[in-house]
Design a protein around this motif. Structure first.
Motif, PDB file in Angstrom:
ATOM      1  N   LEU A  28       0.880  -1.172   0.029  1.00 11.62           N
ATOM      2  CA  LEU A  28      -0.131   0.022   0.427  1.00 11.62           C
ATOM      3  C   LEU A  28       1.046   1.430  -0.309  1.00 11.62           C
ATOM      4  O   LEU A  28       0.681   2.255  -0.878  1.00 11.62           O
ATOM      5  CB  LEU A  28      -1.199  -0.119   0.970  1.00 11.62           C
ATOM      6  CG  LEU A  28      -1.699  -0.984   1.477  1.00 11.62           C
ATOM      7  CD1 LEU A  28      -2.711  -1.125   2.508  1.00 11.62           C
ATOM      8  CD2 LEU A  28      -3.157  -0.591   0.075  1.00 11.62           C
ATOM      9  N   LYS A  29       1.994   1.417   0.814  1.00 20.58           N
ATOM     10  CA  LYS A  29       3.216   2.257   0.342  1.00 20.58           C
ATOM     11  C   LYS A  29       3.654   2.803  -0.463  1.00 20.58           C
ATOM     12  O   LYS A  29       3.602   3.912  -0.770  1.00 20.58           O
ATOM     13  CB  LYS A  29       3.814   2.288   1.525  1.00 20.58           C
ATOM     14  CG  LYS A  29       3.493   2.553   3.540  1.00 20.58           C
ATOM     15  CD  LYS A  29       2.384   3.449   3.918  1.00 20.58           C
ATOM     16  CE  LYS A  29       2.351   3.372   4.812  1.00 20.58           C
ATOM     17  NZ  LYS A  29       1.286   4.711   5.764  1.00 20.58           N
ATOM     18  N   VAL A  30       3.719   1.266  -0.959  1.00 18.58           N
ATOM     19  CA  VAL A  30       4.844   1.575  -2.366  1.00 18.58           C
ATOM     20  C   VAL A  30       3.983   2.220  -3.869  1.00 18.58           C
ATOM     21  O   VAL A  30       4.331   2.893  -3.950  1.00 18.58           O
ATOM     22  CB  VAL A  30       5.628   0.365  -3.009  1.00 18.58           C
ATOM     23  CG1 VAL A  30       6.234   0.322  -3.949  1.00 18.58           C
ATOM     24  CG2 VAL A  30       6.288   0.091  -1.619  1.00 18.58           C
ATOM     25  N   MET A  31       2.453   1.668  -4.122  1.00 19.98           N
ATOM     26  CA  MET A  31       1.924   1.701  -4.446  1.00 19.98           C
ATOM     27  C   MET A  31       0.779   3.703  -3.928  1.00 19.98           C
ATOM     28  O   MET A  31       0.289   4.102  -5.178  1.00 19.98           O
ATOM     29  CB  MET A  31       0.410   0.836  -4.890  1.00 19.98           C
ATOM     30  CG  MET A  31       0.955  -0.069  -5.371  1.00 19.98           C
ATOM     31  SD  MET A  31      -0.566  -1.647  -6.495  1.00 19.98           S
ATOM     32  CE  MET A  31      -1.134  -2.007  -3.927  1.00 19.98           C
ATOM     33  N   LYS A  32       1.401   4.305  -3.125  1.00 13.59           N
ATOM     34  CA  LYS A  32       0.980   5.140  -2.552  1.00 13.59           C
ATOM     35  C   LYS A  32      -0.382   5.517  -2.923  1.00 13.59           C
ATOM     36  O   LYS A  32      -1.379   6.092  -3.277  1.00 13.59           O
ATOM     37  CB  LYS A  32       1.345   6.056  -3.490  1.00 13.59           C
ATOM     38  CG  LYS A  32       2.922   6.392  -3.500  1.00 13.59           C
ATOM     39  CD  LYS A  32       3.228   7.505  -4.089  1.00 13.59           C
ATOM     40  CE  LYS A  32       4.905   8.011  -4.176  1.00 13.59           C
ATOM     41  NZ  LYS A  32       5.747   7.292  -4.203  1.00 13.59           N
ATOM     42  N   ILE A  33      -1.254   4.500  -1.809  1.00 11.31           N
ATOM     43  CA  ILE A  33      -2.750   4.189  -1.917  1.00 11.31           C
ATOM     44  C   ILE A  33      -3.444   4.366  -0.764  1.00 11.31           C
ATOM     45  O   ILE A  33      -4.410   4.645  -0.496  1.00 11.31           O
ATOM     46  CB  ILE A  33      -3.544   3.595  -2.842  1.00 11.31           C
ATOM     47  CG1 ILE A  33      -3.304   2.228  -2.782  1.00 11.31           C
ATOM     48  CG2 ILE A  33      -3.292   3.455  -4.856  1.00 11.31           C
ATOM     49  CD1 ILE A  33      -4.005   0.860  -3.414  1.00 11.31           C
ATOM     50  N   SER A  34      -2.461   4.386   0.278  1.00 12.35           N
ATOM     51  CA  SER A  34      -2.542   4.338   1.707  1.00 12.35           C
ATOM     52  C   SER A  34      -3.817   5.442   2.453  1.00 12.35           C
ATOM     53  O   SER A  34      -4.010   4.994   3.817  1.00 12.35           O
ATOM     54  CB  SER A  34      -1.538   3.941   2.629  1.00 12.35           C
ATOM     55  OG  SER A  34      -0.626   5.030   2.310  1.00 12.35           O
ATOM     56  N   ASP A  35      -3.386   6.951   1.339  1.00 13.17           N
ATOM     57  CA  ASP A  35      -3.940   7.917   1.644  1.00 13.17           C
ATOM     58  C   ASP A  35      -5.311   7.952   1.707  1.00 13.17           C
ATOM     59  O   ASP A  35      -6.481   8.607   1.953  1.00 13.17           O
ATOM     60  CB  ASP A  35      -3.089   9.190   1.148  1.00 13.17           C
ATOM     61  CG  ASP A  35      -1.648   9.777   1.933  1.00 13.17           C
ATOM     62  OD1 ASP A  35      -1.902   8.691   3.086  1.00 13.17           O
ATOM     63  OD2 ASP A  35      -0.847  10.253   1.426  1.00 13.17           O
ATOM     64  N   LYS A  36      -5.842   6.972   0.132  1.00  8.80           N
ATOM     65  CA  LYS A  36      -6.654   7.324  -0.304  1.00  8.80           C
ATOM     66  C   LYS A  36      -8.076   6.285   0.280  1.00  8.80           C
ATOM     67  O   LYS A  36      -9.440   6.137   0.292  1.00  8.80           O
ATOM     68  CB  LYS A  36      -7.354   6.430  -2.105  1.00  8.80           C
ATOM     69  CG  LYS A  36      -6.009   7.742  -2.350  1.00  8.80           C
ATOM     70  CD  LYS A  36      -6.496   7.171  -3.637  1.00  8.80           C
ATOM     71  CE  LYS A  36      -5.751   7.937  -4.270  1.00  8.80           C
ATOM     72  NZ  LYS A  36      -4.472   7.897  -5.884  1.00  8.80           N
ATOM     73  N   THR A  37      -7.235   4.689   1.137  1.00  8.75           N
ATOM     74  CA  THR A  37      -7.981   3.530   1.880  1.00  8.75           C
ATOM     75  C   THR A  37      -8.203   3.927   3.274  1.00  8.75           C
ATOM     76  O   THR A  37      -6.998   4.771   3.601  1.00  8.75           O
ATOM     77  CB  THR A  37      -7.721   2.781   0.949  1.00  8.75           C
ATOM     78  OG1 THR A  37      -6.610   2.638   1.477  1.00  8.75           O
ATOM     79  CG2 THR A  37      -8.213   2.646  -0.180  1.00  8.75           C
ATOM     80  N   PHE A  38      -9.202   3.078   4.109  1.00  2.39           N
ATOM     81  CA  PHE A  38      -8.544   2.694   4.802  1.00  2.39           C
ATOM     82  C   PHE A  38      -8.056   1.032   5.980  1.00  2.39           C
ATOM     83  O   PHE A  38      -8.281   1.260   6.923  1.00  2.39           O
ATOM     84  CB  PHE A  38     -10.427   2.630   5.595  1.00  2.39           C
ATOM     85  CG  PHE A  38     -10.319   2.194   7.625  1.00  2.39           C
ATOM     86  CD1 PHE A  38     -10.209   3.512   7.991  1.00  2.39           C
ATOM     87  CD2 PHE A  38     -11.193   1.862   8.153  1.00  2.39           C
ATOM     88  CE1 PHE A  38      -9.909   3.584   8.938  1.00  2.39           C
ATOM     89  CE2 PHE A  38     -10.864   1.044   9.796  1.00  2.39           C
ATOM     90  CZ  PHE A  38     -10.878   2.418   9.805  1.00  2.39           C
ATOM     91  N   ILE A  39      -7.571   1.142   4.597  1.00  3.02           N
ATOM     92  CA  ILE A  39      -6.999  -0.756   4.231  1.00  3.02           C
ATOM     93  C   ILE A  39      -5.844  -0.623   5.775  1.00  3.02           C
ATOM     94  O   ILE A  39      -6.004  -0.997   7.008  1.00  3.02           O
ATOM     95  CB  ILE A  39      -6.833  -1.150   3.166  1.00  3.02           C
ATOM     96  CG1 ILE A  39      -8.125  -1.345   2.626  1.00  3.02           C
ATOM     97  CG2 ILE A  39      -6.235  -2.240   3.220  1.00  3.02           C
ATOM     98  CD1 ILE A  39      -7.941  -1.739   1.450  1.00  3.02           C
TER      99      ILE A  39
END
Length: 116
Positions: A28-39
């Motif tokens: 999630l951190k590498v793909m930079k989508i951790s800010d958009k989700t609650f995962i």
């Protein structure tokens, strides 16, 4: 089941799931989508609880006193609670997607019937 039978299983399962959670969080951190989700928050919470379960089950295996049964029971409770927490999160996430798919299919069906 005595602590010699259950604690190794808790340790094995917790450590495997801990590794999977670390891989998921890193992805999630590498793909930079951790800010958009609650995962990532759910995964971080699961990592902490799996770590606690690993530590307690390891202490239960290494400790040969009457406290080892207590550590095993707490490790078991923590492991089951984190599995339930992940189950509830997946159910809510699935429900959201199923609801979204239902709305899309309803829209397509009504569009095909020319009611929209």
């Amino acid at each position: 089941m005595s602590n010699r039978e259950k604690s190794p299983h808790i340790l094995n399962a917790s450590s495997n799931l801990l590794g999977i959670c670390f891989i998921l969080l890193a992805s999630l951190k590498v793909m930079k989508i951790s800010d958009k989700t609650f995962i990532d928050e759910v995964t971080t919470f699961a990592i902490v609880l799996f770590m606690v379960s690993c530590i307690l089950s390891f202490i239960s295996i290494r400790n040969k006193t009457e406290r080892s049964q207590f550590y095993e029971n707490v490790a078991d409770i923590v492991f089951i609670s984190v599995m339930r927490q992940l189950e509830v999160y997946v159910m809510f996430a699935e429900y959201e997607y199923i609801y979204l798919i239902f709305i899309i299919l309803l829209f397509v069906f009504l569009r095909a019937r020319k009611q929209i």
